[in-house]
Design an enzyme around this catalytic site. Structure first.
Site: not given
Length: 499
Positions: A240, A81-82
């Site tokens: 995820d 992520m991110h």
């Protein structure tokens, strides 16, 4: 027999699971790639490494299972992520991706709070401003690399870049978009107030789709490179942690997940809108449609163990490192570890805190240090669990996935520290299995995501808490919680000496 492929794009490797229509994993492939730390607190990767290794993994699948490839009815993704991937007008990468565990953006997070205030930010984003999120990364690039930012036409998340290169189609799903700090999570659209407040052109944000949506097929070039059929459907996939929840069957209230990978996650499903636990934990869109999850994060969970092995026992395998840990009593003979190697997320949003071994003396062995690390990681996840319980959330059972299931000693430790039964499933590859389930559901194999998960997921064992050990751990946990306030100021002062 029909098959789907779940592609899990992690921090250290991409893992591919080939799953048949009964939920059996018929093949696993893992391809690693490097991680770069140009400066202290920085964490970057070359997005084209992800693409190259994913193609290599798909090629390996096609070569090993030539008959199965003609029966593959979908590919879907789980992704770290991110991470910020900036693209130009031709969808080419402008700079290395800035990852979820990069902590350079503390000044940008401070600027976000100064602009909006904590209360208004919570109203709009439902989450705090943290260094790992995508918005602060965009602000950092605009401030420090303006020549790069002016060329940016779109940003995407890591898995979305891989999927773009496989299909030519650019999207992100709601579960991954939720981790950018730019999404209206309950309105399921890019937030105009957030974009406006920080000067972000909404056109830089990718189109939004459901996690099970079919977004295209393999390009001709990718079909030739991998040996897979050109018409293979490709589905959006999810973040995820959302995919890990799908792969562990966390699809109804009362179900909770403990996931120990590079980071560690305590995640609980919810359908009720607006219950954000006061901002103490994350509140994101689930990969399941019209659902959410709350989540606490330990930034350096499995990473703490891999760091210790690489630094002090590089010649050993992980099973060798864990030998003897079961014989060490709870408390590691008076040794505590806090897993703050990369700062911390929950419950201490602190980019400058660093890890500690407390109580070390000359009698301690490598097994003591190893057990202390396992206990410290689990104590950190317990802090997130406590935030759920304090707000009235019922935790009946916890499904454990990732590295934490590779040791029965660690599974029992989780049961004793969490004081909750721990479920181990036959496949610990939660995110990859979740991606495969999204592909199977998207391909129409089942009438619902939950029905598909129930068919694919099988329980292997349950670890019940031991009352005596749980009591001992409760005392140790109270000591563990004292370490952060005792070391925070010291670590902040030491940060000026880091490279």
């Amino acid at each position: 027999m029909k098959h789907v492929i779940g592609v899990d794009l992690g921090t250290s490797a991409v893992k591919l699971l080939v799953v048949n229509e009964t939920g059996e994993v018929v093949m696993e492939v893992s391809k690693s790639y490097p991680l770069s730390h140009p400066k202290s607190g920085w964490s970057e990767q070359d997005p084209n490494d992800w693409v190259r290794e994913t193609i290599a993994g798909l090629s390996e699948v096609a070569a090993a299972l030539p008959q199965a490839t003609t029966q593959i009815e979908g590919i879907s993704f789980s992704g770290q992520m991110h991470g910020l991937v900036l693209l130009d007008e031709q969808n080419e990468v402008l700079r290395p991706a800035i990852l979820w565990n990069d902590t350079r953006t503390s000044p940008q997070c401070k600027a976000i709070y100064e602009k909006l205030g904590a209360e208004r930010l919570q109203q709009l984003a439902k989450n705090p401003a943290l260094e790992g999120f995508t918005l602060p990364k965009l602000m950092w690039v605009r401030e420090h690399e303006p020549e790069v930012f002016t060329k940016a036409a779109k940003f995407v998340l890591p898995k979305d870049y891989v999927r773009l290169k496989l299909t030519g189609a650019l999207h992100t799903d709601y579960s991954d978009a939720a981790g950018t700090l730019l999404l209206d999570i309950e309105g399921r659209t890019w937030s105009e107030p957030l974009c406006s407040a920080f000067g972000i052109d909404p056109l830089i944000c990718p189109p939004l789709v459901e996690s099970h949506a079919c977004v295209g097929q393999l390009t001709e070039d990718i079909a030739l490179a991998t040996g897979l059929p050109r018409q293979t459907p490709v589905f959006a996939g999810g973040a995820d942690n959302a995919c890990g929840a799908v792969g562990a069957g966390i699809l109804e209230d009362g179900k909770t997940l403990a996931s120990i990978g590079t980071s560690g996650v305590m995640l609980s499903y919810q359908e009720e809108k607006g219950k954000t636990f006061g901002g103490g934990v994350h509140y994101f869109n689930h990969a399941a449609e019209d659902a959410f999850y709350t989540m606490g994060v330990t930034l350096a969970a499995g990473y703490s163990l891999s760091w210790f092995k690489q630094t002090f026992a590089p010649e050993e395998t992980f099973p060798q490192l864990l030998e003897g840990v079961a014989e060490v009593p709870p408390g590691a003979n008076g040794l505590l570890f806090t897993p703050y190697l990369a700062g911390e997320r929950t419950p201490h949003a602190d980019a400058t805190i660093r890890a500690s071994f407390i109580g070390a003396d000359s009698s301690h062995t490598k097994a003591d240090f190893t057990r202390a690390i396992l206990e410290g990681i689990t104590f950190s996840l317990r802090e997130s669990l406590d935030l759920f319980r304090e707000q009235g959330k019922t935790i009946e059972r916890i499904v454990s996935i990732g590295g934490g299931v590779k040791s029965e000693t660690w599974l029992q430790m989780q049961a004793d520290i969490f004081q909750t039964p721990i479920v181990k499933q036959t496949s610990e590859q939660g995110p990859g299995m979740g991606a495969a389930i999204l592909a199977a559901y998207g391909a129409g194999w089942f009438g619902s995501l939950k029905e598909c998960a129930e068919a694919f997921i099988k329980q292997d064992a349950v670890f019940e808490p031991d009352c005596n050990r749980a009591k001992t751990y409760e005392t140790l946990y109270e000591l563990y919680k004292q370490v952060y306030p005792a070391t925070a100021a010291i670590c902040k002062a030491l940060s000026s000496f880091r490279k």
